[in-house]
Design an enzyme around this catalytic site. Sequence first.
Site, PDB file in Angstrom:
ATOM      1  N   ASP A 126     -14.033  -3.544  39.512  1.00 18.90           N
ATOM      2  CA  ASP A 126     -14.440  -4.612  40.419  1.00 18.90           C
ATOM      3  C   ASP A 126     -15.140  -5.706  39.615  1.00 18.90           C
ATOM      4  OD1 ASP A 126     -15.742  -6.121  42.653  1.00 18.90           O
ATOM      5  OD2 ASP A 126     -15.132  -4.383  43.841  1.00 18.90           O
ATOM      6  N   THR A 132     -16.921 -10.360  45.405  1.00 18.69           N
ATOM      7  CA  THR A 132     -17.232 -10.117  46.818  1.00 18.69           C
ATOM      8  C   THR A 132     -17.788  -8.711  47.023  1.00 18.69           C
ATOM      9  OG1 THR A 132     -14.967  -9.371  47.339  1.00 18.69           O
ATOM     10  CG2 THR A 132     -15.453 -11.720  47.612  1.00 18.69           C
ATOM     11  N   TYR A 174      -4.845 -15.992  52.273  1.00 19.13           N
ATOM     12  CA  TYR A 174      -4.997 -14.547  52.468  1.00 19.13           C
ATOM     13  C   TYR A 174      -3.706 -13.926  52.991  1.00 19.13           C
ATOM     14  CZ  TYR A 174      -7.019 -10.093  53.977  1.00 19.13           C
ATOM     15  OH  TYR A 174      -7.307  -8.756  54.149  1.00 19.13           O
TER      16      TYR A 174
END
Length: 329
Positions: free
Chosen positions: A46, A50, A160
């Site tokens: 990661d 976010t 998205y």
Amino acid sequence: MSHTARTQGPSEHMGRRTVVTGGAGFVGSHLCRALLAAGDSVVCLDNLSTGRLRNIGDLLDRPRFTFLNADVVEPFAISGRVDLVLHLACPASPVDYFRMPVATLRAGGHGTYNALSLARDKGARFVVTSTSEVYGDPLVHPQREDYWGNVNPVGPRACYDESKRFSEALTVAFRDEYGVDTGIARLFNSYGPDMRGGDGRVVPTFIKQALAGKPLTVMGDGSQTRSLCYVTDTVRAILALAGSYETSPVNIGNPHEITMRELAEYIITLTGSASPVRYVEAHPDDPQRRRPDIGRARRVLDWEPEVRLFDGLKETIASFTPAGDLSAV
């Protein structure tokens, strides 16, 4: 057990080694925790754009857990055996993908390519978490996996929607051209503890507003619907898909449908808040109805959601209160 379930092989007997991209995010962190509980070794990748380190803070010292602070859109290497790749890395809330449209598209493109390449190189099973947003503002209801969707490719949500649609197409292409063992999970509005209060999704937004005594901001007239699936149910389904031979997209969500006006009133009641409901202008291309047909998940995964909305919301609300105690609300 599903007829598509895998028989246990040597790597499963010893404990799988699983790579989770986006593992410090909301769903990803719950997934990492469930994999460890099942005996897997977990590599969590990661870049924390976010995701949050606090989501996996209790896992960092575990002997079977490794955290890599890396961006999935850049080439990366994982040494040693990998049995399973779960690709979740992508901004998933409106606040994030409106702020980072290019990064969102790159996560679906470059990021999915890199995660698939890892699975190809290691001979691993690959599962991508897609979304109900691939259906856009649907013209059929409920949504089945064979519905192609009604998506605006140049609208404000396109970064998205099209990121996830492309990631699905790339996943199928790797399966067809390279023989990668792939699965596609289409998630419908997961919620639960560890959601960021300011991420723009409806459940944490309403909870945070209610606890602060502020008006709950409902888009449009509040008649639009969503189907909310508690995160533990979502995780169970992803793991069932990972452990199956299923290659077709599978809807993962709760078929219980609720309007946003009803959800706001429900959260006001559960929090004991005196907050009013305030109606504001809806975002462009905001889907009006959202409910999954989960017939395929029932058939091939022997899965359906178990957590009632009442219980799931209580747990989620408790996670937003000091010390996580709902009695403090």
